[in-house]
Design an enzyme around this catalytic site. Structure first.
Site, PDB file in Angstrom:
ATOM      1  N   ASP A 244       0.855  -1.174   0.000  1.00  0.00           N
ATOM      2  CA  ASP A 244       0.000   0.000   0.000  1.00  0.00           C
ATOM      3  C   ASP A 244       0.897   1.232   0.000  1.00  0.00           C
ATOM      4  O   ASP A 244       2.000   1.210   0.524  1.00  0.00           O
ATOM      5  CB  ASP A 244      -0.880  -0.037   1.256  1.00  0.00           C
ATOM      6  CG  ASP A 244      -2.018   0.956   1.211  1.00  0.00           C
ATOM      7  OD1 ASP A 244      -1.862   2.001   0.566  1.00  0.00           O
ATOM      8  OD2 ASP A 244      -3.055   0.701   1.841  1.00  0.00           O
TER       9      ASP A 244
ATOM     10  N   ASP B 224      -7.969  -7.105   0.143  1.00  0.00           N
ATOM     11  CA  ASP B 224      -7.202  -7.213   1.392  1.00  0.00           C
ATOM     12  C   ASP B 224      -8.061  -6.639   2.502  1.00  0.00           C
ATOM     13  O   ASP B 224      -8.900  -5.766   2.275  1.00  0.00           O
ATOM     14  CB  ASP B 224      -5.892  -6.422   1.318  1.00  0.00           C
ATOM     15  CG  ASP B 224      -6.130  -4.925   1.546  1.00  0.00           C
ATOM     16  OD1 ASP B 224      -5.864  -4.448   2.670  1.00  0.00           O
ATOM     17  OD2 ASP B 224      -6.605  -4.239   0.622  1.00  0.00           O
TER      18      ASP B 224
END
Length: 391
Positions: A106, A280
């Site tokens: 991320d 996720d």
């Protein structure tokens, strides 16, 4: 598409080129394979969250044996400690955490917005104070891509600004346009090696025309895959699904689609039905540390006193030992006692169930029976939860 893949991906080398192969469709649902420098990712895929270079309460080999092809790491946490430069000196994130398989990182933007003590957003980037020790940092699109390059992740994310909903249209539009400008800078700063890819992130809150504009502009910039952001921020499920109905048809068929930060088992099946390939969420690991199990019988709250003398396992048919070898009574005891083993076993169970669910959907898509699989799965949840209420 106006922007081709980088030259490094087209040249021969030790690692294969980053690619996505679509292998089956069932309605809007898809199954396929993403190829990266560190292996293949079967889609639809659920990525266990390894925020700080670890999936909490799990050994890396356990995570792989459950069926996970990829885990997620986070720029914000890793830049604060131990630091990206240190990880690079130690051989990169794969070696550092002993996970020789694909890793997605991320960009750190969401955590900057949600965890930082103080933050200031400008055109250049975000300045913020660490939630750990108050140290001041600056995160720009260029620095985020540099950190992800130092970590060596297989899939790297653009820096974006995620706004919480509900919000005014003006605020959603401002953040979406800033995220697009940052997307251009992130793509320009991406220095991918063979087998690495960079994803753009669709923003626009709950405004359909902003979402469409964001998607089309990102396609013009040209990314290896496209994420849908800003839909795990507390909005009702129907809002999330409505935005997926708008966005996924606008995204390229030949690139993976990643719904960030989602979600519950029901979120997963409904999003796969709408054409999402990757997910996720901290939910299965966080829930496991707090006494909640996800199973094919629905959710089981092991804090509840009804489990104190229940000799049954969570799921006697599961191939996962955490699900089938220990009694609910013992798990209840561990949870009530605050024992670490309880957190380990329930996290293990939860990740096993999530991977079982994804594998079931992949098989159902290949067989053209996803709707039947979802109906059967929901029946199992409903029966189990009705039994718990009666008990």
């Amino acid at each position: 598409m106006s922007s081709a893949l980088t030259a490094s991906e087209q040249s021969p080398g030790a690692a294969p080129a980053f690619s996505f192969e679509l292998r089956a469709r069932d309605g809007r649902a898809r199954s396929g394979v993403i190829t990266t420098a560190h292996g293949q990712i079967r889609t639809p895929a659920f990525m266990p969250v390894g925020t700080a270079a670890t999936v909490k309460a799990m050994y890396p080999q356990q995570v792989k044996e459950l069926g996970a092809d990829v885990v997620l790491g986070n720029v914000y946490h890793l830049m604060l400690r131990p630091g990206a430069e240190r990880v690079a000196r130690l051989g990169g994130l794969h070696r550092f955490m002993n996970w020789p398989h694909p890793i997605l990182t991320d960009s750190g933007g969401f955590q900057v917005m949600s965890l930082s003590k103080l933050r200031k957003i400008t055109e250049k980037g975000v300045t913020f104070q660490s939630h750990v020790d108050g140290t001041k940092y600056e995160l720009t699109p260029e620095r985020s891509m540099e950190i992800q390059g130092l970590l060596g992740s297989d899939i790297q994310m653009q820096l974006d600004e995620c706004v919480r909903m509900p919000c005014a249209r003006e605020e959603a539009e401002r953040a979406m346009r800033l995220s697009l400008r940052w997307a251009e800078r992130s793509k320009a700063a991406f220095r991918g090696l063979p087998g690495q890819g960079v994803f753009g992130i669709v923003q626009g809150a709950d405004v359909p025309e902003l979402r469409i504009e964001s998607a089309l502009r990102l396609i013009d910039i040209g990314f290896h895959g496209y994420a849908i952001g800003g839909l795990a921020v507390g909005e009702p499920q129907e809002v999330m699904l409505a935005m997926l109905d708008v966005v996924t048809p606008a995204l390229p068929e030949d690139r993976p689609r990643y719904l960030m930060g989602v979600g519950t088992p029901d979120d997963l099946v409904e999003s796969v039905r709408r054409g999402v390939d990757m997910f996720d969420c901290v939910m299965p690991t966080r829930a496991g540390r707090h006494g909640l199990a996800y199973t094919r019988h629905g959710k089981v709250n092991l804090k509840n006193a009804r489990h104190a003398e229940d000799p049954r396992p969570l799921d006697e048919t599961s191939p996962c030992e955490a699900s089938s070898r220990w009694s609910r009574a013992y798990l209840h005891h561990l949870v009530k006692s605050g024992e670490i083993l309880g957190m380990m076993l329930l996290t293990w169970n939860n990740l096993a169930y999530y991977q079982e669910l994804m594998a079931g959907m992949r098989a159902a898509i290949a067989a053209g029976r996803l709707d039947d699989f979802i109906a059967e799965t929901r029946e199992g949840w409903a029966r189990g939860e009705a039994e718990q209420r009666q008990g």
